[in-house]
Design an enzyme around this catalytic site. Structure first.
Site, PDB file in Angstrom:
ATOM      1  N   HIS A  29       0.804  -1.236   0.000  1.00 38.69           N
ATOM      2  CA  HIS A  29       0.000   0.000   0.000  1.00 38.69           C
ATOM      3  C   HIS A  29       0.833   1.282   0.000  1.00 38.69           C
ATOM      4  O   HIS A  29       0.295   2.357  -0.238  1.00 38.69           O
ATOM      5  CB  HIS A  29      -0.928   0.041   1.222  1.00 38.69           C
ATOM      6  CG  HIS A  29      -1.941  -1.051   1.275  1.00 38.69           C
ATOM      7  ND1 HIS A  29      -2.829  -1.283   0.252  1.00 38.69           N
ATOM      8  CD2 HIS A  29      -2.206  -1.986   2.231  1.00 38.69           C
ATOM      9  CE1 HIS A  29      -3.608  -2.323   0.587  1.00 38.69           C
ATOM     10  NE2 HIS A  29      -3.240  -2.766   1.771  1.00 38.69           N
ATOM     11  N   ASP A  48      -4.357 -12.550   4.764  1.00 43.81           N
ATOM     12  CA  ASP A  48      -5.511 -11.958   5.472  1.00 43.81           C
ATOM     13  C   ASP A  48      -6.820 -12.303   4.758  1.00 43.81           C
ATOM     14  O   ASP A  48      -7.891 -11.880   5.165  1.00 43.81           O
ATOM     15  CB  ASP A  48      -5.345 -10.441   5.654  1.00 43.81           C
ATOM     16  CG  ASP A  48      -4.817  -9.743   4.424  1.00 43.81           C
ATOM     17  OD1 ASP A  48      -4.690 -10.392   3.365  1.00 43.81           O
ATOM     18  OD2 ASP A  48      -4.518  -8.537   4.519  1.00 43.81           O
TER      19      ASP A  48
HETATM   20 ZN   LIG Z   1      -4.060  -7.069   3.377  1.00 41.11          ZN
END
Ligand SMILES: [Zn+2]
Length: 376
Positions: free
Chosen positions: A134, A258
């Site tokens: 990110h 995740d």
């Molecule tokens: Zn993630």
């Protein structure tokens, strides 16, 4: 087979803070499980500890101004007025002691993996402390300060290699997509929970690249509770044909776990078996691999999934029963772990139908909008 595992026990000295979901303990736990299975000392396997990346290397993607802020924040203290402009502060991207050192070490590990693969020293390299997808050129985002995945891809590109990036984290790989949005020499594919339900809010099929890069950013969003029986056929419909048409020299994989059904931050419903099957598919289609970690906030899942992924990359079958010594260690940490694999889980029919219908529409859109650009 020449494989490389990039790992440093330096990680245990960093801490995002007691309330933060990203736990450094997951890296040590992963290493211990790989070691217990004998996967760190196989013939042909090199294990290397990374050096922190030089600032000049980080400047290939990040701005000098932002790097100066990270450097100043290494003490663990920083002025709130300054840092909030760079995505830093209490919450997702805290300022913690050693922040700059940790960011450089993560980047250094992925650069080392890329270097070994580019030079031919390794065919497959795994740096599971990386995959911080990110981070943006001038700001931190989503627990990520420096984008090691982008830096690794830039290194491979500088060696003239054609790179495909496949990101199976539950979150959209937005930082990597943005970095190569107009570049037809880097194909980015991200599968993730739909952006209207989860951070970072992007990753729709229509985000497909711009200019010469149109058709080279691919997104497969998934509905909540997507399980392996829904995920794997959709993955198969999209990823292998695109990799086949693009013909990468190297595939960079971001292996966030995740996406697991017990992950506390997301709403997908994968299991370790499904995750490992996706890794196997990508690995089989990749002449060379730079594998990176990513998200994963249930630390037992992280250790199991990345160990399974490393076994896949080594083309070895390992027992589903976790090695005894490891089980004792996990118990000491109060983690209940006995099997590498997850027990089966069944989704109710209504939920399943909704997730299936959603993914079918996404696959259809990709096949109509993007496949023709690749002659498919
Ligand atoms: Zn993630």
């Amino acid at each position: 087979m020449k494989n490389a595992l990039v790992y440093s026990d330096e990680w245990t000295r960093f801490d995002y803070g007691p309330e933060h979901p990203l736990r450094m303990e997951r890296l040590d736990l992963t290493w211990r499980l790989m070691e217990a299975y004998g996967l760190t000392a196989r013939p042909g396997t090199t294990v290397k500890a990374p050096q922190p990346a030089e600032e000049a290397e980080l400047l290939k993607f990040h701005t000098e101004e932002y790097l100066n802020v990270l450097k100043a924040a290494n003490t663990g203290a920083a002025s709130a007025g300054v840092i909030c402009r760079y995505g830093l502060g209490p919450g997702d991207n805290p300022v913690f002691p050693g922040l700059w050192d940790a960011a450089r070490l993560a980047a250094g590990g992925s650069l080392l993996a890329a270097r070994m693969v580019a030079s031919g020293e390794a065919t497959r390299a795994f740096h599971f402390a990386g995959g911080l997808h990110h981070a943006m050129p001038d700001r931190a985002s989503g627990f990520c300060y420096v984008n090691d995945a982008v830096l690794a891809i830039l290194h491979l590109r500088a060696r003239g290699l054609r790179v495909a990036y496949v990101d199976i984290d539950a979150h959209h790989g937005d930082g990597v997509q943005n970095a190569f949005y107009t570049d037809p020499n880097v194909l980015t594919i991200s599968t993730h929970e739909r952006g209207d339900r989860l951070f970072p809010g992007t990753g729709f099929v229509e985000e497909m690249g711009e200019g010469a890069g149109r058709g080279y950013s691919v997104n497969l969003p998934l509905d909540v509770l997507t399980d392996p029986s829904i995920y794997l056929p959709a993955f198969d419909a999209v990823v292998p044909p695109l990799l086949g048409a693009f013909k990468p020299d190297v595939v960079v994989m971001q292996l966030g776990i995740d996406s697991h059904r017990t992950d506390p931050l997301t709403h997908l419903a994968l299991d370790v078996q499904g995750f490992a099957r996706a890794v196997a598919r990508i690995s089989a289609l990749a002449p060379r691999v730079v594998a990176l970690g990513g998200g994963g906030y249930d630390i037992g899942n992280v250790a199991r999934a990345w160990t399974a992924a490393w076994a896949v990359m080594n083309e070895v079958e390992i027992s589903g029963d976790l090695p005894e010594g490891f089980v004792d260690y996990a118990q000491w940490l109060r983690l209940r772990m006995t099997s590498l694999w997850d027990p089966p889980a069944v989704l109710d029919d209504d939920r399943r139908a909704r997730a299936q219908e959603y993914v079918d529409r996404q696959v259809d859109a990709i096949q109509h909008l993007i496949f023709p650009i690749h002659g498919l």
